[in-house]
Design an enzyme around this catalytic site. Structure first.
Site, PDB file in Angstrom:
ATOM      1  N   GLY A  12       0.832  -1.209   0.000  1.00  0.00           N
ATOM      2  CA  GLY A  12       0.000   0.000   0.000  1.00  0.00           C
ATOM      3  C   GLY A  12       0.863   1.254   0.000  1.00  0.00           C
ATOM      4  CG  ASP A  62      -6.009  -7.506  -4.104  1.00  0.00           C
ATOM      5  OD1 ASP A  62      -5.805  -7.537  -2.870  1.00  0.00           O
ATOM      6  OD2 ASP A  62      -7.133  -7.369  -4.599  1.00  0.00           O
ATOM      7  CE1 TYR A 154      -8.932   0.373   8.967  1.00  0.00           C
ATOM      8  CE2 TYR A 154      -9.330   1.257  11.166  1.00  0.00           C
ATOM      9  CZ  TYR A 154      -8.532   1.159  10.041  1.00  0.00           C
ATOM     10  OH  TYR A 154      -7.343   1.840   9.991  1.00  0.00           O
ATOM     11  CB  ALA A 156     -13.182  -7.267  13.730  1.00  0.00           C
TER      12      ALA A 156
HETATM   13  P1  NAI Z   1      -4.736   5.255   2.423  1.00  0.00           P
HETATM   14  O1  NAI Z   1      -6.110   4.869   2.040  1.00  0.00           O
HETATM   15  O2  NAI Z   1      -4.263   6.647   2.149  1.00  0.00           O
HETATM   16  O3  NAI Z   1      -3.694   4.238   1.772  1.00  0.00           O
HETATM   17  C1  NAI Z   1      -3.886   2.842   1.809  1.00  0.00           C
HETATM   18  C2  NAI Z   1      -2.985   2.200   0.795  1.00  0.00           C
HETATM   19  O4  NAI Z   1      -3.257   0.791   0.739  1.00  0.00           O
HETATM   20  C3  NAI Z   1      -3.208   2.729  -0.612  1.00  0.00           C
HETATM   21  O5  NAI Z   1      -1.949   2.847  -1.248  1.00  0.00           O
HETATM   22  C4  NAI Z   1      -4.047   1.635  -1.262  1.00  0.00           C
HETATM   23  O6  NAI Z   1      -3.916   1.607  -2.660  1.00  0.00           O
HETATM   24  C5  NAI Z   1      -3.434   0.410  -0.623  1.00  0.00           C
HETATM   25  N1  NAI Z   1      -4.280  -0.786  -0.709  1.00  0.00           N
HETATM   26  C6  NAI Z   1      -5.584  -0.890  -0.334  1.00  0.00           C
HETATM   27  N2  NAI Z   1      -6.028  -2.127  -0.599  1.00  0.00           N
HETATM   28  C7  NAI Z   1      -4.981  -2.827  -1.122  1.00  0.00           C
HETATM   29  C8  NAI Z   1      -4.825  -4.158  -1.592  1.00  0.00           C
HETATM   30  N3  NAI Z   1      -5.828  -5.039  -1.581  1.00  0.00           N
HETATM   31  N4  NAI Z   1      -3.604  -4.535  -2.066  1.00  0.00           N
HETATM   32  C9  NAI Z   1      -2.578  -3.647  -2.096  1.00  0.00           C
HETATM   33  N5  NAI Z   1      -2.673  -2.372  -1.688  1.00  0.00           N
HETATM   34  C10 NAI Z   1      -3.868  -1.977  -1.205  1.00  0.00           C
HETATM   35  O7  NAI Z   1      -4.591   4.899   3.955  1.00  0.00           O
HETATM   36  P2  NAI Z   1      -3.583   5.415   5.087  1.00  0.00           P
HETATM   37  O8  NAI Z   1      -4.300   6.372   5.933  1.00  0.00           O
HETATM   38  O9  NAI Z   1      -2.267   5.775   4.506  1.00  0.00           O
HETATM   39  O10 NAI Z   1      -3.455   4.069   5.937  1.00  0.00           O
HETATM   40  C11 NAI Z   1      -2.375   3.157   5.828  1.00  0.00           C
HETATM   41  C12 NAI Z   1      -2.522   2.122   6.911  1.00  0.00           C
HETATM   42  O11 NAI Z   1      -2.566   2.763   8.182  1.00  0.00           O
HETATM   43  C13 NAI Z   1      -3.810   1.303   6.791  1.00  0.00           C
HETATM   44  O12 NAI Z   1      -3.563  -0.029   7.176  1.00  0.00           O
HETATM   45  C14 NAI Z   1      -4.731   1.977   7.799  1.00  0.00           C
HETATM   46  O13 NAI Z   1      -5.709   1.103   8.262  1.00  0.00           O
HETATM   47  C15 NAI Z   1      -3.738   2.360   8.879  1.00  0.00           C
HETATM   48  N6  NAI Z   1      -4.185   3.431   9.771  1.00  0.00           N
HETATM   49  C16 NAI Z   1      -4.450   4.699   9.296  1.00  0.00           C
HETATM   50  C17 NAI Z   1      -4.855   5.697  10.172  1.00  0.00           C
HETATM   51  C18 NAI Z   1      -5.153   7.081   9.729  1.00  0.00           C
HETATM   52  O14 NAI Z   1      -5.569   7.886  10.571  1.00  0.00           O
HETATM   53  N7  NAI Z   1      -4.945   7.444   8.478  1.00  0.00           N
HETATM   54  C19 NAI Z   1      -5.022   5.418  11.599  1.00  0.00           C
HETATM   55  C20 NAI Z   1      -4.710   4.073  11.985  1.00  0.00           C
HETATM   56  C21 NAI Z   1      -4.315   3.126  11.088  1.00  0.00           C
END
Ligand code: NAI
Length: 246
Positions: A12, A62, A154, A156
């Site tokens: 990601g 993916d 989420y 869970a």
């Molecule tokens: P974001 O939505 O900006 O980025 C998520 C990334 O994961 C994107 O690059 C997307 O293309 C990729 N992705 C999604 N599904 C995928 C798949 N099946 N295969 C490969 N890549 C995939 O999210 P963000 O905010 O950068 O979050 C990153 C991580 O941090 C996530 O795991 C999120 O749950 C976690 N997180 C984020 C928080 C926040 O406040 N933004 C708080 C706590 C955790």
């Protein structure tokens, strides 16, 4: 912290926290594998790292699909011949109140956030075990610790990452492979950009440090757990939440 000659896979990595982690590790010498569902999304990141004199490759996968993950690892092995760091960062939300949550929204979130981390970890575990060196960091969440209305799927998935982290930490410890998690609080990214002003202000009121987190706050914590210096820390979940939950 230096990562010269280390190969780091970040899932990601196209934007947000994942992109920041990739940049942070690359700036300190790691060869970075930027994994995303569409490699066009990470092309600019790879170009930027290479322009700065670093090493990077973009791989399309993916994380919820085993065949994609296995092909991704094979491509990394062919290019770099080793894997030292895995950051399971890819994650999604499909929020809804329990009564309205569709089965598909449950499955999709669990598939990406939890099964994705399992598949990637399984794929690198053999390589890291043979090397007798590895650092795995799972990105969980403060809401996995606290719970959050409207995010049963989420929360869970993120809570279960804690169990996965601790089990894998016990299983891989003898091979000098550590497995930890970083639990971010409210971080300014696309995932949180859509929240209403009122909700944002309510959240801010719950954060003792009085600000939202940045992607660099998270990247620095991940880099520490991914470093050689963190070699005696395993099975730990490190909160990066401004004191929101303690
Ligand atoms: P974001 O939505 O900006 O980025 C998520 C990334 O994961 C994107 O690059 C997307 O293309 C990729 N992705 C999604 N599904 C995928 C798949 N099946 N295969 C490969 N890549 C995939 O999210 P963000 O905010 O950068 O979050 C990153 C991580 O941090 C996530 O795991 C999120 O749950 C976690 N997180 C984020 C928080 C926040 O406040 N933004 C708080 C706590 C955790």
């Amino acid at each position: 912290m230096q990562f010269n000659d280390r190969v780091a896979i970040v899932t990601g990595a196209s934007r947000g926290i994942g992109r920041s982690i990739a940049e942070y590790l690359a700036a300190r010498g790691a060869a970075v594998v930027a994994v995303s569902r569409n490699s066009a999304d990470t092309a600019a990141l790879v170009q930027q790292i290479e322009a700065d004199g670093g090493k990077a490759m973009s791989v399309q996968a993916d994380v919820a699909v085993a065949a994609d993950v296995d092909a991704m690892i094979a491509a990394v092995q062919e290019r770099f011949g080793r894997v030292d760091i895995l950051v399971n960062n890819a994650g999604i939300t499909r929020d809804n109140l329990l009564a309205r949550m569709k089965e598909d929204d449950w499955d999709t979130v669990l598939d990406v956030n939890l099964k994705g981390a399992f598949l990637c970890t399984r794929a690198v575990a053999r390589i890291m075990s043979k090397q007798r060196y590895g650092r795995i960091v799972n990105i969980s969440s403060v809401v996995g610790q606290m719970g959050n209305a409207g995010q049963a799927n989420y929360c869970a998935s993120k809570s279960a990452l804690g169990g996965l982290t601790r089990s894998n930490a016990r299983e891989l410890a003898r091979r000098n492979v550590t497995v930890n998690a970083v639990a971010p609080g409210f971080i300014e990214t696309d995932m949180t950009a859509g929240l209403a002003e009122k909700v944002r202000n309510e959240m801010l009121g719950q954060i003792p440090l009085g600000r939202f987190g940045t992607v660099d706050d998270v990247a620095a914590a991940v880099a520490f757990l991914a470093s050689e210096q963190a070699g005696y820390i395993t099975g730990h979940e490190l909160s990066v939440n401004g004191g929101m939950y303690m």
